[in-house]
Design an enzyme around this catalytic site. Structure first.
Site, short mmCIF file in Angstrom:
data_model
loop_
_atom_site.label_atom_id
_atom_site.label_comp_id
_atom_site.label_asym_id
_atom_site.label_seq_id
_atom_site.Cartn_x
_atom_site.Cartn_y
_atom_site.Cartn_z
N GLU A 130 0.84 -1.21 0.00
CA GLU A 130 0.00 0.00 0.00
C GLU A 130 0.88 1.26 0.00
O GLU A 130 0.57 2.25 -0.67
CB GLU A 130 -0.91 -0.05 1.23
CG GLU A 130 -2.18 0.73 1.15
CD GLU A 130 -3.20 0.25 0.12
OE1 GLU A 130 -2.82 0.03 -1.05
OE2 GLU A 130 -4.38 0.13 0.46
N THR A 182 -5.02 7.45 -5.49
CA THR A 182 -5.16 7.72 -4.05
C THR A 182 -4.23 8.85 -3.63
O THR A 182 -4.61 9.72 -2.83
CB THR A 182 -4.87 6.44 -3.25
OG1 THR A 182 -5.85 5.46 -3.60
CG2 THR A 182 -4.93 6.68 -1.76
N1 HSE Z 1 -8.18 5.71 3.69
C1 HSE Z 1 -7.63 5.81 2.37
C2 HSE Z 1 -7.94 7.18 1.81
C3 HSE Z 1 -8.21 4.75 1.51
O1 HSE Z 1 -9.10 7.59 1.95
O2 HSE Z 1 -7.06 7.82 1.25
C4 HSE Z 1 -7.76 4.81 0.09
O3 HSE Z 1 -7.05 3.70 -0.26
#
Ligand code: HSE
Length: 310
Positions: A130, A182
């Site tokens: 991640e 993201t």
């Molecule tokens: N919690 C993360 C975000 C999840 O909102 O950026 C995205 O992978």
């Protein structure tokens, strides 16, 4: 020893509206399919992509390679590994595509290694993937992917994840066919939060956790509000307000941005209303001549699971 494991690794919804980086749930579908072959031998990882997403095959640049390497680094013996990955979950869709890859590969390795590692240890390995994908080692997609159900990341480092009870819920999801990274969706979030907003937000998170635990769908509905992240991120998602208000008017109990977007999810209390809500959200994008994909799923109690081990 077994040498070949195939897993189905599901999409996940991170944040669940108000719980940025801490709450998440696993869907029953869509799922990626990952097959790992592992033999004792010189350390080497090769990657074969069986889809059209053109993700890197260099293991140091691929989330599966990095997550698997983190696991292999803890072993005394060395392994030669081959990964065959068929992704269904589109990268940049907001439903945990990178998490499905990272969690799926370490879960497959653990099956071959006769479940040597705990779920929390697997989450630590998968976090490395991640980190590579988004520049942030958040675990709110990985945790439900590995543990199933609804999870709360109480602490990210060292990892401490709690599985929550939950009532039967149906999820309507719409994915407008644009890619939102993201890292870009994290870049628009304000780094300072006024105390009054923070107070309302943590009240919503606490109430949402209570709502899941008490299986109180009315309390869940009242808790699905986000004054901190949604106002900034919704600007990146075409027609977000229109989709959300039509979904709520069509029977959804609440919802919002799925993970970092662009997908939008809505909770419904029965399958028929979830189908209706998904159709209505799809119609909004149709009316704007934008392509979108709709999904209806329940929460997956199992998350990633092995389909073959030989
Ligand atoms: N919690 C993360 C975000 C999840 O909102 O950026 C995205 O992978």
């Amino acid at each position: 020893m077994k040498t070949k494991a195939t897993v189905l690794s599901p999409a996940t919804i991170a944040n669940i509206v108000c719980g940025f980086d801490v709450l998440g749930l696993a869907l029953e579908s869509p799922c990626d399919e990952i097959t790992l072959t592992m033999h004792k031998g010189p350390l080497n990882i090769t990657i074969e992509n069986l889809d059209s997403f053109q993700l890197p095959t260099d293991p140091t640049k691929n989330v599966m390679g990095v997550a698997l390497q983190a696991l292999l680094d803890t072993l005394e013996e060395s392994y030669t590994c081959h990964i065959a990955s068929k992704k269904i979950i589109m990268p940049g869709s907001g439903v945990g595509s990178s998490a499905a890859s990272a969690a799926g590969i370490v879960y497959a390795a653990n099956a071959i290694l006769e479940n040597r590692f705990t779920a929390q240890e697997l989450i630590e390995f998968a976090k490395k993937g991640e980190q590579l994908a988004s520049g942030s080692a958040h675990a709110d997609n990985i945790a439900p992917c590995i543990m199933g159900g609804v999870t709360l990341v109480h602490c990210n480092d060292p990892i401490d994840v709690v599985s929550l009870p939950y009532p039967e819920l149906f999820i309507a999801l719409i994915h407008p066919q644009i890619e939102l990274r993201t890292s870009d969706a994290r870049a628009v979030i304000k780094s300072q939060v006024p105390l009054t907003k923070a107070v309302r937000q943590w009240a919503h998170v606490a109430a949402l956790v209570a709502g899941f635990t008490l299986k109180d769908t009315a309390l869940i509905a009242r808790s699905l509000h986000d004054e901190i992240i949604e106002p900034s991120r919704k600007l990146l998602i075409p027609h977000f307000d229109q989709v959300k208000s039509l979904a709520l008017a069509s029977g959804a109990i609440g919802g919002g941005i799925s993970g970092s977007g662009p997908s939008i999810f809505m909770f419904c209390t029965d399958a028929a209303s979830a189908e209706k809500v998904a159709n209505k959200m799809h119609m909004v994008y149709d009316s704007h001549h934008m392509e979108s994909k709709k999904y209806v799923s329940k929460i997956s109690a199992t998350g990633v699971h092995v389909t073959s081990l030989i």
